[in-house]
Design a protein around this motif. Structure first.
Motif, short mmCIF file in Angstrom:
data_model
loop_
_atom_site.label_atom_id
_atom_site.label_comp_id
_atom_site.label_asym_id
_atom_site.label_seq_id
_atom_site.Cartn_x
_atom_site.Cartn_y
_atom_site.Cartn_z
N VAL A 26 48.85 -70.50 -23.15
CA VAL A 26 47.59 -71.11 -23.59
C VAL A 26 46.93 -71.96 -22.49
O VAL A 26 45.70 -71.89 -22.31
CB VAL A 26 47.80 -71.92 -24.88
CG1 VAL A 26 46.55 -72.73 -25.22
CG2 VAL A 26 48.14 -70.98 -26.03
N PRO A 27 47.67 -72.77 -21.73
CA PRO A 27 46.99 -73.54 -20.68
C PRO A 27 46.24 -72.67 -19.67
O PRO A 27 45.14 -73.05 -19.22
CB PRO A 27 48.15 -74.30 -20.00
CG PRO A 27 49.17 -74.44 -21.07
CD PRO A 27 49.07 -73.18 -21.86
N TRP A 30 43.08 -71.60 -21.31
CA TRP A 30 42.12 -72.72 -21.33
C TRP A 30 41.44 -72.91 -19.98
O TRP A 30 40.25 -73.23 -19.92
CB TRP A 30 42.85 -74.01 -21.72
CG TRP A 30 43.02 -74.17 -23.20
CD1 TRP A 30 42.40 -73.46 -24.18
CD2 TRP A 30 43.88 -75.10 -23.85
NE1 TRP A 30 42.82 -73.90 -25.41
CE2 TRP A 30 43.72 -74.90 -25.25
CE3 TRP A 30 44.76 -76.08 -23.41
CZ2 TRP A 30 44.42 -75.65 -26.19
CZ3 TRP A 30 45.45 -76.83 -24.34
CH2 TRP A 30 45.29 -76.61 -25.73
N PHE A 33 38.71 -70.43 -19.85
CA PHE A 33 37.63 -70.79 -20.77
C PHE A 33 36.82 -71.98 -20.24
O PHE A 33 35.60 -72.04 -20.44
CB PHE A 33 38.21 -71.12 -22.15
CG PHE A 33 38.70 -69.91 -22.91
CD1 PHE A 33 38.60 -68.64 -22.37
CD2 PHE A 33 39.26 -70.05 -24.17
CE1 PHE A 33 39.04 -67.52 -23.06
CE2 PHE A 33 39.70 -68.94 -24.88
CZ PHE A 33 39.61 -67.68 -24.32
N CYS A 34 37.49 -72.92 -19.59
CA CYS A 34 36.77 -74.07 -19.02
C CYS A 34 35.79 -73.62 -17.93
O CYS A 34 34.68 -74.15 -17.83
CB CYS A 34 37.76 -75.09 -18.46
SG CYS A 34 38.59 -76.08 -19.73
N GLU A 37 32.80 -72.17 -19.69
CA GLU A 37 31.97 -73.22 -20.26
C GLU A 37 31.18 -73.98 -19.19
O GLU A 37 30.04 -74.37 -19.39
CB GLU A 37 32.84 -74.20 -21.05
CG GLU A 37 33.38 -73.65 -22.35
CD GLU A 37 32.28 -73.37 -23.35
OE1 GLU A 37 31.26 -74.10 -23.37
OE2 GLU A 37 32.41 -72.39 -24.11
N TYR A 48 33.12 -64.30 -22.11
CA TYR A 48 34.33 -64.44 -22.93
C TYR A 48 34.93 -63.06 -23.24
O TYR A 48 36.15 -62.89 -23.24
CB TYR A 48 34.00 -65.17 -24.24
CG TYR A 48 34.14 -66.67 -24.15
CD1 TYR A 48 35.39 -67.26 -23.98
CD2 TYR A 48 33.02 -67.50 -24.23
CE1 TYR A 48 35.53 -68.64 -23.90
CE2 TYR A 48 33.14 -68.88 -24.15
CZ TYR A 48 34.39 -69.44 -23.98
OH TYR A 48 34.53 -70.80 -23.89
N ILE A 142 40.02 -81.13 -20.78
CA ILE A 142 40.81 -79.94 -21.12
C ILE A 142 41.27 -79.22 -19.86
O ILE A 142 42.42 -78.77 -19.76
CB ILE A 142 39.99 -78.99 -22.01
CG1 ILE A 142 39.71 -79.63 -23.37
CG2 ILE A 142 40.73 -77.66 -22.22
CD1 ILE A 142 38.79 -78.82 -24.25
N SER A 146 45.10 -78.72 -18.81
CA SER A 146 45.59 -77.34 -18.64
C SER A 146 46.13 -77.12 -17.23
O SER A 146 47.16 -76.45 -17.05
CB SER A 146 44.47 -76.34 -18.92
OG SER A 146 43.98 -76.49 -20.23
#
Length: 626
Positions: A26-27, A30, A33-34, A37, A48, A142, A146
Motif C-alpha cells: 500500500v505505501p 500511495w 497516487f500522490c 494528485e 489513475y 501522505i 509512504s
C-alpha cells in the motif's frame, strides 16, 4: 489495490502475516497516487486507470512467472515476451480462474466510462466537473509517510539472497522498483585471475587428485550422439504404476549403460535452450535472461569446437524454428557446423509446437547414417520436444492406459507424454542399431529440465506425487534429472552414484573420448573420476541455492536462515527388480555416493557456490566477441 495485493500474495507466498501486504504494498501505491494528485490537473481518472493497469499487470506477471519458474519476475523478463506466443498453451495451463479476478475492476471501469461517454455524446449541453483534489498539506503528509514506510521496507532487505524472501520482505512492487534502480552487474573477476586450479578448488577438489579416470579414452574415435529429453525427470526411470512400466526403453538403456541417478538440471530462464548451452559449454547460465540471448554474441568455448579440432563433423537437430530462443545465434557462438530445424523437419505430424518425436528421430537417424558414411566421426545433439508442457498429447499418440485416478491431471498427462517419448526413443535406438551407427557411437542422454514444478501443482497432483514417492514431493525431487551414457562394447554398464549436473557433461565426454581439455576453462568435472561435486543453482530455485553430496541448500535472506533438503533416492520410486538389475560401479568409483545426505551444506560451500557463479559470469563476459 489492497484486494489485488492479497490475491497476488496468496498465489505466491506461504503463511503470510495478515498485515504484511498492507504494510509493504500500500505505501508504494500511495506514492504513485500522490504523484497523480500533485501533477495531474486534467484527465486524472485516466492517469489513475493507467496506474491501476500497470500495477495489475505487474502483479499478474509475478503470479504467472512464479508458477512457471518458481522465482519473482523482474524487468529482464521483458526480453522474453516474444517467446510467450510460442508456448501460450503452457502459460494458459498455469492460469487458475481466480487469477483473472485481478482484472475485474479494470473491465468494470472501462465499461462504465465507455457507456458514460456514449451517453454524454448524445447531450447537446453538458457540464464538466473536475474531480476533487486532495489538499497540498495532506498530499505531502501522505507522501512523506509512504516514502518512509517504503524505505523501511526496502533498505534492511537489500542484501537478501533469496529473491522470494526479498520480495516478501520488501513487497512485490518495492522489489520490482528496487531491481530497476539497483540491479547492476558486479565487478568482474579479471580474466587472467580465472584459472582452472581456482575453479577446481572452489568445487572442492585439487589437481593433485587423479587427473585421468579409468574410463579415459574408452570411447576414443567414436561418434558422439547427445540426446536431450524434453522435461524428463529422474523419478520416471524404473517407475511402475499399478504394475505398468512407464519408460521401458530407457529402463533397458539404463541397465545396459552408465546410469547416474544423482544428476541435476542447471538451467534458467531459457529452459531447453539453456540446457543446450550449459551441456555444450560447461559454463553456468547468466544471472538474468536466457544464455542464448545474453551470451550469443561471444566466441564461446564448446564441445563442438573441441571436437572440431579432432576432425569431427558437428550438427544439432531441433524440430522448431531456429529463431526460437535465438538458437541460430547461439549455435554460431557454440561453433556447430550445421543445424537442422523446422525447414528440414517440416510441420507434419505436429505435437506441441513442431514435428513429433517420431518425425525427429526418423529423419535424424538417416542423417546420422549419412554423416557416418563420410568417413569422419561426428558429434550430433538431438533435441526431443513432444513431451512439452502442458503435455497435451494427441490421443493418436497414446501408448498406454492410465489408472483412473491419473486421468485429467497434470501428473497423469505428464506420465503419458513421457511414455510416448520413451516409445519413440526406443524406435530411434533401433533405427541406429539397424543402420550401423549405434555400435560406433558414444551416446549421452539426459533430461533438459524439470517437468512438474512443485509450485504449480494442484492438490490432486501433489497427492499423486506423494503416492509415487511415498512421501511429499520436494524441490530436490523436482530438480533431479537422469543421465545415461552408453558406449556399446567399450564401457561396461554400471550404476554410478556420483553427484553431477549438466555442466559436467563436456569434461565427462572429453574424458571418454581421450580428448584433452588443457587450456579450456570449464566449470564442470569428469563424473567418472570420483571427485566430490558442488552445483550452484540459479533458477527454479532462488539465487544462492546449491547441491552437494550433503544435500540441497536453499538460502533465506542469507545462509543462516536457509533450508536443507535431502537428495532423493531412486529406491523410493523405482521397481525393486529394476534396482537389483543395475550393475555396481567399478572399484575406482565404489566410494562415490556413500556420503549422500550424511551431513549438511556448510556456509563455506554456500560461499564457494556464489563465487563459482561470479567466476563463470566474469569469464564468459570477457570472451572475445564473434
Amino acid at each position: 489495490m489492497i484486494v489485488k495485493s492479497y490475491l497476488t500474495w496468496y498465489a505466491i507466498f506461504d503463511n503470510i502475516p495478515l498485515w504484511q501486504p498492507l504494510l509493504t504494498e500500500v505505501p508504494f501505491v500511495w506514492l504513485i497516487f500522490c504523484f497523480i494528485e500533485r501533477f495531474s490537473h486534467k484527465r486524472k481518472i485516466g492517469y489513475y486507470m493507467i496506474a491501476n493497469l500497470t500495477i495489475t499487470i505487474v502483479f499478474f506477471a509475478a503470479i504467472m512467472y512464479y508458477k512457471y519458474y518458481g522465482v519473482i519476475v523482474t524487468y529482464h523478463a521483458l526480453a522474453q515476451v516474444n517467446q510467450v506466443t510460442s508456448v501460450n498453451s503452457s502459460v494458459f495451463s498455469l492460469l487458475a480462474p481466480y487469477y483473472l479476478l485481478i482484472f475485474v475492476d479494470i473491465i468494470v471501469l472501462c465499461v462504465y466510462f465507455i457507456r458514460r461517454r456514449i451517453q454524454r455524446s448524445k447531450l447537446v449541453f453538458q457540464t464538466t466537473r473536475s474531480l476533487p483534489r486532495i489538499g497540498k498539506k495532506t498530499a505531502v503528509a501522505i507522501f512523506a509517510f509512504s516514502a518512509l514506510l517504503t524505505i523501511f521496507n526496502v533498505w534492511p532487505n537489500r542484501a537478501s539472497m533469496n529473491e522470494l524472501t526479498q520480495a516478501e520482505s520488501m513487497g512485490i512492487l518495492n522489489y520490482e522498483a528496487y531491481m530497476i534502480a539497483a540491479d547492476k552487474p558486479g565487478k568482474p573477476v579479471p580474466k587472467e585471475q580465472i584459472t582452472q586450479h581456482k575453479i577446481n578448488t572452489m568445487k572442492g577438489f585439487t589437481p593433485d587428485q587423479p587427473a585421468i579416470s579409468t574410463y579415459w579414452d574408452a570411447a576414443k574415435g567414436r561418434n558422439v550422439i547427445i540426446v536431450q529429453m524434453e522435461s524428463f525427470q529422474n523419478f520416471l526411470i524404473g517407475l511402475h504404476i499399478d504394475g505398468k512400466e512407464i519408460t521401458p526403453n530407457l529402463n533397458k538403456l539404463a541397465k545396459e549403460s552408465l546410469y547416474f541417478p544423482h544428476f541435476y538440471q542447471q538451467v534458467g530462464q531459457g529452459n531447453t535452450s539453456d540446457a543446450e548451452f550449459v551441456v555444450n559449454s560447461s559454463y553456468y547460465i547468466p544471472a538474468r535472461g536466457a544464455a542464448s540471448q545474453e551470451y550469443a554474441g561471444f566466441q564461446v568455448p564448446s564441445l563442438a569446437k573441441l571436437l572440431d579440432k579432432y576432425g569431427y563433423n558437428t550438427t544439432t537437430f531441433h524440430t522448431n524454428k531456429v529463431e526460437f530462443w535465438n538458437r541460430k545465434e547461439m549455435y554460431a557462438a557454440l561453433g556447430f557446423g550445421k543445424y537442422y530445424d523446422m525447414d528440414f523437419f517440416g510441420n507434419e505430424d505436429a505435437v506441441a509446437f513442431a514435428a513429433s518425436d517420431e518425425v525427429l528421430y526418423k529423419k535424424t537417424s538417416k542423417e546420422l547414417k549419412a554423416l557416418q558414411d563420410t568417413g569422419k566421426p561426428f558429434y550430433s545433439q538431438v533435441i526431443s520436444m513432444s513431451a512439452h508442457h502442458p503435455y497435451h498429447l494427441p490421443e493418436s499418440k497414446y501408448k498406454m492406459e492410465l489408472p483412473a485416478r491419473y486421468e485429467n491431471t497434470l501428473v497423469g498427462d505428464y506420465i503419458r507424454s513421457q511414455n510416448y517419448a520413451d516409445y519413440e526413443l526406443g524406435t530411434f535406438i533401433q533405427q541406429l542399431k539397424d543402420n550401423g551407427v549405434w555400435d560406433n557411437s558414444l551416446i549421452v542422454l539426459y533430461g533438459d529440465h524439470l517437468g512438474l514444478p512443485l509450485y504449480s501443482l494442484e492438490e490432486k497432483d501433489r497427492t499423486l506425487m506423494k503416492e509415487i514417492f511415498g512421501r511429499d514431493y520436494t524441490r530436490a525431487d523436482m530438480m533431479n534429472i537422469p543421465l545415461i551414457i552408453s558406449a556399446p562394447g567399450a564401457v561396461d554398464p554400471a550404476r554410478i552414484d556420483q553427484l553431477g549436473g549438466q555442466s559436467d557433461i563436456v569434461p565427462t565426454v572429453a574424458s571418454l573420448l581421450g580428448v584433452s581439455m588443457d587450456g579450456y576453462i570449464h566449470f564442470g568435472q569428469d563424473l567418472l573420476n570420483g571427485h566430490s561435486n558442488l552445483l550452484p543453482e540459479r533458477y527454479y530455485l532462488p539465487s544462492g541455492s546449491l547441491i552437494t553430496e550433503e544435500g540441497m541448500f536453499v538460502p533465506g535472506s542469507g545462509y543462516e536462515d536457509g533450508t536443507q533438503y535431502p537428495l532423493p533416492s531412486i529406491e523410493e520410486t523405482a521397481d525393486p527388480s529394476f534396482i537389483s538389475s543395475l550393475d555396481p560401479p567399478p572399484d575406482s568409483l565404489k566410494e562415490t555416493g556413500k556420503n549422500l545426505n550424511k551431513g549438511k551444506v556448510s556456509k563455506e560451500q554456500y560461499e564457494r557456490a556464489l563465487n563459482l557463479l561470479h567466476y563463470s559470469d566474469s569469464y564468459v563476459s570477457q570472451l572475445p566477441m564473434r
